[in-house]
Design an enzyme around this catalytic site. Structure first.
Site, mmCIF file in Angstrom:
data_model
loop_
_atom_site.group_PDB
_atom_site.id
_atom_site.type_symbol
_atom_site.label_atom_id
_atom_site.label_comp_id
_atom_site.label_asym_id
_atom_site.label_seq_id
_atom_site.Cartn_x
_atom_site.Cartn_y
_atom_site.Cartn_z
ATOM 1 C CG ASP A 183 -51.228 -15.625 -85.114
ATOM 2 O OD1 ASP A 183 -50.604 -14.971 -85.980
ATOM 3 O OD2 ASP A 183 -50.743 -15.935 -84.006
ATOM 4 C CG ASP A 233 -41.781 -17.830 -86.012
ATOM 5 O OD1 ASP A 233 -42.311 -16.773 -85.662
ATOM 6 O OD2 ASP A 233 -42.071 -18.418 -87.074
#
Length: 256
Positions: free
Chosen positions: A130, A11
């Protein structure tokens, strides 16, 4: 049976690898190029790179960093974040990615999945989804988990496959960074719904969690970040224990 994959996730924020809990409280986890190089040496099957602020900052993905990482690794490389068009996808693939991950842009323009899979092939297109659970259902979030779309997750997941996605990166926001284990109920539901590979993401804390994701959740791959970044689990050790439980994994010869 196809080999199950272990995938470290980078990330990225401001050019650095970061990690948080439930998509918040980000802390620095190291240089992404160095981490990528290390993961190849440890036997990872793929690497996922997610530029987590590109969409909210309304900018393009960090293609220079993608190029640097791709030059250092010899395993498949998936890149996501800030990708909004077929032209953007082409730039990322030319920078060295093997696959692209589409999330916010696909929700805003579902036709992008059709167009991208037609131009580049489904094998190059990953639908990143998500989710948060409310009651008995899961909802879809975009923009780094900051915005609820109102979409029912199961309906959207099925649509991404119909539109040409070749793989689903399924992240439980409720479990993200908690090290409490993957959402096995969610994984099982999704794997009954689609025929394309599903990558489990969100909640890895132990080797047993990863094994459960495959044996109980029926995941095709396990993605994790902090347990690998901070050396809580060694990838080779994880694979050896998975193989001991009857899970087919690739264990490379790391002595050469």
């Amino acid at each position: 049976m196809l080999m199950k994959r272990i995938i470290p996730c980078l990330d990225i924020k401001d050019g650095r690898t970061v990690k948080g809990v439930n998509f918040e409280g980000l802390v620095d986890a190291g240089d992404p190029v160095e981490l990528a190089r290390r993961y190849v040496q440890e036997g990872a099957d793929e690497i996922v790179f997610l530029d987590i602020t590109a969409t909210t900052e309304k900018r393009e993905t960090l293609t220079d960093l993608v190029r640097q990482i791709s030059a250092e690794i010899t395993i498949p490389f998936t890149v996501g974040g800030g990708i909004r068009s077929v032209d953007d996808i082409e730039k990322i693939l030319k920078a060295g990615a093997d696959k692209v991950s589409l999330n916010s842009a696909a929700v805003q323009n579902p036709r992008l999945l059709n167009d991208a899979s037609r131009v580049f092939g489904s094998q190059a297109i990953v639908a990143a989804i998500d989710l948060r659970k409310t009651g008995d259902t899961w909802g879809v979030y975009v923009k780094g988990g900051s915005e609820f779309t109102g979409l029912d997750a199961m309906e959207w997941i099925a649509e991404t496959e119909q539109r040409g996605a070749g793989e689903i990166l399924l992240t439980s926001m409720d479990r993200d960074g908690t090290k409490a284990g993957f959402d096995l109920e969610l994984l099982s539901k999704v794997n009954q719904l689609v025929t394309i590979p599903v990558i489990a993401s969100g909640g890895a804390g132990t080797i047993e969690h990863c094994i459960d994701a495959v044996l109980t959740g029926k995941a095709d791959a396990v993605l994790a970040a902090s347990i690998f970044h901070f050396r809580k689990i060694n990838i080779l050790d994880l694979k050896k224990q998975m193989r001991a439980r009857g899970i087919p994994v690739r264990i490379p010869d790391l002595t050469t």
